[in-house]
Design a protein around this motif. Structure first.
Motif, PDB file in Angstrom:
ATOM      1  N   GLY A  69       0.786  -1.236   0.000  1.00 51.24           N
ATOM      2  CA  GLY A  69       0.000   0.000   0.000  1.00 51.24           C
ATOM      3  C   GLY A  69       0.810   1.275   0.000  1.00 51.24           C
ATOM      4  N   ASN A  71       1.425   4.282  -1.829  1.00 47.99           N
ATOM      5  CA  ASN A  71       0.882   5.047  -2.948  1.00 47.99           C
ATOM      6  C   ASN A  71       1.923   5.940  -3.599  1.00 47.99           C
ATOM      7  OD1 ASN A  71      -1.580   3.883  -2.256  1.00 47.99           O
ATOM      8  ND2 ASN A  71      -2.246   5.647  -1.046  1.00 47.99           N
ATOM      9  N   ALA A 119      -4.473  -4.516  -6.235  1.00 48.39           N
ATOM     10  CA  ALA A 119      -5.012  -3.297  -5.628  1.00 48.39           C
ATOM     11  C   ALA A 119      -6.504  -3.437  -5.345  1.00 48.39           C
ATOM     12  CB  ALA A 119      -4.750  -2.102  -6.539  1.00 48.39           C
ATOM     13  N   CYS A 122      -6.863  -5.782  -2.311  1.00 47.23           N
ATOM     14  CA  CYS A 122      -6.467  -5.127  -1.052  1.00 47.23           C
ATOM     15  C   CYS A 122      -7.340  -3.930  -0.716  1.00 47.23           C
ATOM     16  CB  CYS A 122      -5.008  -4.691  -1.133  1.00 47.23           C
ATOM     17  SG  CYS A 122      -3.837  -6.051  -1.320  1.00 47.23           S
ATOM     18  N   ASN A 124      -7.544  -0.959  -2.028  1.00 49.04           N
ATOM     19  CA  ASN A 124      -6.820   0.307  -2.039  1.00 49.04           C
ATOM     20  C   ASN A 124      -7.430   1.179  -3.133  1.00 49.04           C
ATOM     21  OD1 ASN A 124      -4.900   2.421  -2.149  1.00 49.04           O
ATOM     22  ND2 ASN A 124      -3.332   1.045  -1.336  1.00 49.04           N
ATOM     23  N   THR A 125      -8.377   2.021  -2.734  1.00 51.53           N
ATOM     24  CA  THR A 125      -9.105   2.837  -3.707  1.00 51.53           C
ATOM     25  C   THR A 125      -8.198   3.841  -4.398  1.00 51.53           C
ATOM     26  OG1 THR A 125     -11.068   2.618  -2.300  1.00 51.53           O
ATOM     27  CG2 THR A 125     -11.131   4.292  -4.009  1.00 51.53           C
ATOM     28  N   LYS A 126      -7.257   4.450  -3.668  1.00 47.22           N
ATOM     29  CA  LYS A 126      -6.374   5.455  -4.267  1.00 47.22           C
ATOM     30  C   LYS A 126      -5.490   4.835  -5.344  1.00 47.22           C
ATOM     31  CE  LYS A 126      -6.171   8.565  -0.282  1.00 47.22           C
ATOM     32  NZ  LYS A 126      -5.300   9.245   0.715  1.00 47.22           N
ATOM     33  N   MET A 127      -4.987   3.655  -5.093  1.00 41.67           N
ATOM     34  CA  MET A 127      -4.143   3.005  -6.095  1.00 41.67           C
ATOM     35  C   MET A 127      -4.943   2.637  -7.340  1.00 41.67           C
ATOM     36  SD  MET A 127      -1.437   0.517  -4.174  1.00 41.67           S
ATOM     37  CE  MET A 127       0.012   1.202  -3.362  1.00 41.67           C
ATOM     38  N   HIS A 275     -16.356  -4.374  -2.116  1.00 45.85           N
ATOM     39  CA  HIS A 275     -15.635  -3.102  -2.209  1.00 45.85           C
ATOM     40  C   HIS A 275     -16.394  -2.194  -3.178  1.00 45.85           C
ATOM     41  CE1 HIS A 275     -11.826  -5.639  -1.142  1.00 45.85           C
ATOM     42  NE2 HIS A 275     -12.550  -5.337  -0.067  1.00 45.85           N
TER      43      HIS A 275
END
Length: 676
Positions: A69, A71, A119, A122, A124-127, A275
């Motif tokens: 994670g 970024n 991504a 996991c 990870n919305t930003k990624m 998600h």
């Protein structure tokens, strides 16, 4: 943060970029794994080719930063200016565009997981957002035909330019004398000074004026092109180039790439893990919601041994399995389909009635053959469907503002998992094609007026809702191949005076019209609780019916009725007076006799007046009157000793009773007669 100064010092003293001999971990991979952005940037400047070195697990530095994670490290790897000698060529999934980058952004590890898949897994919305927004310039891969076409166009443009250049060259001026010599400017000037040669000078000037005008116009055109036209062409070419470059920018990440041993995509894993934000991003980036989830071979064999109805899955099926209504609505808005009824089976098994309604609404289609029964719109829903279904009526002349406009045919055939049908499911299916009714939820019951055909055959229905027989525009009903044991006991009657399924409603301007719209007509105008029906065909074959209600034969437009292969032991006497019935299939039942008069309780009364209801009042001799004006032969006034009436002709237009208990039918002149 790592020992950045020590790394810089080691590099200045000749440290190389060697990797671990066993794990194949490079210095850049370790820096990305632990999120050391500054050290990763130093290493990229010194050894940019390390970005494409993978480990024994086939992990790139890109995978390392995503797993943990980081970024900022991901942004560094994507935006770093790699030198040309590190660039590799790749093609998109369509094979028409080619781009260059330092490493393969869609590379999968030994388990088949790509960067975008990791991504999404996991959460990870930003990624995910960063990868989907990343764009690269591409070049279109031209085919041989396109190359030949461009060469032909270029040659054509060169030929046109040459012809235009030749046409713009002015011809050289010649003298009017016989010698054919060119006239020089000095000769013309000297001749103009002599008075005797004025005429010749004038002639020379007049002959040279077209050439001068051509030269002047050519110079003006050249000047205009230098001042204006060239700038315009440059600006337009620059704008077109910018548009072309913008069109050639694509996202290198393959959204629909199958990962995890080629079984699922990033969208599938995001739906499974609920998600919602990531699913929203993937669907906005044009991810395909209808791709199938493939099961591994061991799980496929396990489900096949357990006699599963289907193997495999989809994103919609996984959302239904998780009871995730929000996810289901999101997928349906992005054109998710349930072609094989897998999601419907899961929703029915979980008894999720709301999700069932959403899925069944997808199987409603516009009816190109039948139209909405406009006349029935003048009857309020409370009068048509009962007090349970009504609208917030404000007293207008007609329900024009909330009336449906698209006729709807509903095809719920072959679902094999519907144990019942709710009224609201029919409303939602019709609203799907009449979206203006969504603006007024209290008036959505008006959508029932638009249903023209309904097919619920080959399911597991044990009963039908009574509202089905009250749908005012319904023409065809197919409920065969179910488990129906009885029909609604109180089948709605028809409006008094109905002819051919059309109610005799008050004329326009009648003072009772507003009362009719509000459902407050007196009993003299409309029979309480009655409805308008235009049902023409009813298919109830292959069920478990042992009795047919009399109201079924009161439908004014019913022409075809199929109740074959049931458990019928008797029929209502009202069958003989069905207004429009022509075809009646009663085969494969338990019938032994045809219905007789209800008041025929004893043989004596039967012997005295056995055919009274079948005789015309104007035919005392016993001739049976028919509605179309024809008549059969005279009938004696006595019946057989069996106590059953003789075969009779149907007085409502000639019905056909086919194959009752295996017996054949015989046809009379004025109608079809049925023998037991």
């Amino acid at each position: 943060e790592g020992h950045k100064e020590m790394v810089r010092l080691l590099l200045e003293h000749g440290a190389d970029d060697r990797i671990h001999p066993v794990t194949k971990y490079s210095p850049l991979y370790v820096a990305c794994y632990y999120g050391r952005k500054d050290i990763a940037e130093i290493l990229l400047k010194k050894f940019p080719c390390l970005a494409s070195v993978c480990t024994v697990e086939k992990w790139l530095p890109l995978h390392a930063c995503i797993i943990n994670g980081h970024n900022s490290v991901l942004a560094l790897l994507l935006t770093f200016p790699y030198p040309l000698h590190c660039m590799l060529s790749f093609r998109d999934k369509s094979g028409r565009w080619q781009y260059q980058f330092a490493f393969d952004v869609n590379m999968r590890d030994v388990t088949g997981q790509s960067a975008l898949y990791l991504a999404s897994y996991c959460a990870n919305t930003k990624m995910v957002d960063m990868m989907l927004k990343y764009k690269l310039s591409t070049q279109k891969i031209k085919t041989r035909e396109e190359i030949e076409q461009e060469i032909a166009e270029q040659e054509r443009e060169e030929e046109q330019a040459r012809q235009q250049r030749d046409s713009c060259e002015p011809p050289l001026p010649r003298s009017s004398g016989a010698t054919g010599c060119l006239v020089s400017p000095s000769d013309t000037t000297s001749n103009s000074n002599a008075p005797a040669d004025n005429n010749s000078a004038n002639n020379n000037n007049s002959s040279s004026s077209p050439t001068k005008s051509l030269r002047i116009s050519g110079g003006i055109q050249a000047l205009m092109s230098k001042l204006n036209l060239v700038k315009t062409d440059n600006s337009s070419s620059a704008g077109s180039a910018a548009d072309t470059n913008k069109e050639n920018m694509i996202c290198p990440f393959d959204i629909d790439l199958y990962c995890n041993s080629n079984t699922e995509t990033a969208l599938h894993v995001a739906v499974k893990n609920r998600h919602h934000n990531i699913v929203t991003l993937l669907l906005a980036a044009a991810a395909n919601p209808n791709l199938r989830i493939y099961l591994p071979d061991d799980k496929m064999a396990e489900q096949a041994s357990q006699h599963y109805i289907f193997t495999g899955s989809t994103a919609l099926v996984e959302a239904c399995r998780n009871h995730d209504l929000g996810m289901v609505e999101m997928l349906l808005k992005n054109h998710a389909r349930d072609d094989q009824c897998k999601a419907l089976y899961i929703a029915a098994h979980n008894n999720d009635t709301i999700i069932l309604s959403k899925l069944l609404a997808l199987k409603a289609h516009p009816d190109p053959e039948y139209k909405i029964h406009k006349r029935c719109l003048e009857i309020s829903p409370g009068q048509q469907f009962g007090s349970g279904l009504s609208v917030s009526y404000t007293g207008g002349a007609v329900y024009s503002g909330i009336c449906p406009t698209v006729p709807v045919m509903i095809n719920w055939h072959g679902q094999r998992c519907l144990p019942f049908v709710k009224d609201q499911w029919l409303v939602d299916a019709s609203v799907q094609l009449n979206p203006k009714l969504r603006l007024s939820p209290r008036n959505q019951v008006m959508a029932l007026y638009a249903i023209t055909r309904l097919d619920v055959s080959n399911n597991a229905l044990t009963q039908l809702p009574s509202v089905i027989f009250s749908l005012p525009s319904l023409r065809i009903l197919n409920a065969g191949q179910n488990k129906l044991e009885q029909l609604p006991p109180g089948l709605s009657c028809v409006v008094s005076g109905a002819v051919d399924g059309t109610a005799t409603l008050p004329r326009r301007g009648n003072k009772n019209k507003s009362a009719l719209l509000a459902g407050r007509l007196s009993s003299s105008a409309v029979v309480p609780g009655c409805t308008v029906s235009v049902l023409e065909e009813i298919h109830l074959q292959d069920n478990r019916l042992d009795y047919l209600p009399e109201g079924l034969f009161s439908l004014p437009a019913l022409q075809h009725l199929d109740v074959s292969n049931n458990k019928l032991t008797c029929l209502p006497y009202k069958m003989w007076s069905a207004p429009k019935l022509r075809d009646l299939n009663l085969s494969l039942n338990l019938l032994s006799t045809l219905p007789s008069r209800p008041d025929q309780s004893s043989s004596s009364s039967a012997d005295s007046q056995p055919l009274e209801p079948f005789l015309d009042d104007e035919d005392p001799a016993g001739g049976t009157g028919l509605s179309d004006g024809s008549s059969t032969s005279s009938t004696p006034k006595s019946t057989p000793k069996s106590g059953l009436p003789r075969p009779m002709s149907h007085t409502g237009g000639g019905s056909t009773v086919s194959s009752i208990g295996g017996d054949s039918t015989s046809h009379g002149s004025g109608g079809t007669t049925a023998g037991s």
